[in-house]
Design a protein around this motif. Structure first.
Motif, PDB file in Angstrom:
ATOM      1  N   SER A   8       0.845  -1.184   0.000  1.00  0.00           N
ATOM      2  CA  SER A   8       0.000   0.000   0.000  1.00  0.00           C
ATOM      3  C   SER A   8       0.883   1.238   0.000  1.00  0.00           C
ATOM      4  O   SER A   8       1.750   1.399   0.878  1.00  0.00           O
ATOM      5  N   CYS A  11       4.211   4.694   1.301  1.00  0.00           N
ATOM      6  CA  CYS A  11       4.642   4.127   2.570  1.00  0.00           C
ATOM      7  C   CYS A  11       6.108   4.501   2.783  1.00  0.00           C
ATOM      8  O   CYS A  11       6.755   5.053   1.890  1.00  0.00           O
ATOM      9  N   SER A  28       3.311   1.804   7.228  1.00  0.00           N
ATOM     10  CA  SER A  28       2.114   2.467   6.727  1.00  0.00           C
ATOM     11  C   SER A  28       2.052   3.897   7.238  1.00  0.00           C
ATOM     12  O   SER A  28       2.339   4.162   8.413  1.00  0.00           O
ATOM     13  N   ILE A  35       4.233  -2.813   7.835  1.00  0.00           N
ATOM     14  CA  ILE A  35       3.376  -3.469   6.850  1.00  0.00           C
ATOM     15  C   ILE A  35       3.869  -4.892   6.652  1.00  0.00           C
ATOM     16  O   ILE A  35       5.071  -5.141   6.534  1.00  0.00           O
TER      17      ILE A  35
END
Length: 309
Positions: A8, A11, A28, A35
């Motif tokens: 995601s 980051c 994150s 993560i």
């Protein structure tokens, strides 16, 4: 690269000091914690990151591949046939560059002047000026900016250096008294400069953002950046991405501080700043932002800076 390797973004990647940990820890932004998972092939010491979201990996002494950290098929979709890749050595005054279709990297040793060393280092009281904070914008590379001058590099096709003298550099209170960290950021085809001003203890006490007016050759103070978010990585680069699309704070600047195990978010309008601690962050040498991949790119740059003005 399959979907299980997706991370995601944006980051934060923290290079770990622990010699037994060969991979960086990914954190994150929203959760401020580690993560699960990672990026195949990425280690603490084999990668260069870019403001455009791409990562250059090497194996041994050979540059191995340009990686889209999300999905490999988008690599072919995003790269322009005219793509120029620039690699900047951090200390030596040397750059490497290539274009799509080239058989090898071209090495170029540049000389753009000398600067004093105070205090002297290893018996030397001066050194060649290195390329430092740099951004790719409108087909050119801009670097080593301050409120009086900005340097320009063009690959046409060989490296050509020039500079832009800033008009009325002291007008409007833009002069910097003391020191500052400076970051150049390309955002939606505009060139910005983020200035982090330092007091006598080298503590940041103020942040301002300026947009380059190429017509009048002036840095103009701005109080919004089109609803986007800027990212700063000390000794590396500045970057920009959509705030709405990635759940970020609009018109804000994100800065990572690996040694302090945190990142800060500052409002462009008034420099109001929130500090976000990273939960269970490891001791780290440096922190790098892993950013969304741009849909179409023509210029990439890799390298990092040690410059202050």
């Amino acid at each position: 690269m399959d979907n299980t390797s997706r991370v995601s973004v944006p980051c934060l990647s923290l290079e770990q000091r622990d010699d037994s940990a060969d991979k960086p820890a990914l954190f994150s932004i929203s959760d401020k914690k580690a993560i699960d998972g990672g990026i195949p092939g990425l280690t603490n010491t084999n990668a260069w990151f870019t403001p455009q979201g791409w990562i250059l990996l090497r194996q041994s002494t050979t540059i191995r591949r340009l990686v889209d950290h999300m999905l490999m098929p988008s690599l072919q979709q995003a790269i322009s046939p005219r793509l120029c890749v620039l690699l900047i050595e951090p200390i030596a005054t040397v750059i490497w560059y290539c274009r799509i279709g080239d058989d090898e990297w071209m090495r170029y040793e540049y000389d753009i002047g000398i600067q004093p060393l105070d205090p002297p280092f290893e018996g030397k009281d001066h050194e060649k000026v290195p390329i430092c904070q740099i951004a790719a914008c409108r087909g050119k590379f801009y670097f080593n900016s301050n409120f009086e001058k900005i340097e320009v590099l063009e690959l046409t096709p060989t490296p050509t250096f020039s500079s832009i003298e800033i008009a009325d550099s002291i007008a409007g209170g833009l002069g910097v008294i003391g020191g500052a960290y400076v970051y150049l950021v390309e955002s939606e085809d505009e060139l910005y400069m983020v200035c982090l001003r330092l007091d006598h203890d080298f503590t940041i006490y103020d942040m301002t953002v300026h947009r380059m007016d190429f017509f009048s050759h002036q840095w103009r103070r701005v109080y919004e950046i089109g609803g986007r978010a800027f990212f700063l990585a000390p000794f590396y680069f500045g970057a920009s991405c959509s705030a709405d699309e990635y759940g970020l704070e609009k018109d804000s600047v994100y800065a990572s501080y690996a040694l302090d195990k945190c990142f800060e978010v500052s409002k462009v309008e008034d420099d109001a700043t929130d500090v976000h601690e990273l939960i269970d962050a490891p001791d780290s040498r440096r922190g790098m932002w892993i950013l969304p991949v741009e849909k179409k790119i023509e210029m990439l740059m890799f390298g990092y800076s040690r410059k202050t003005i």
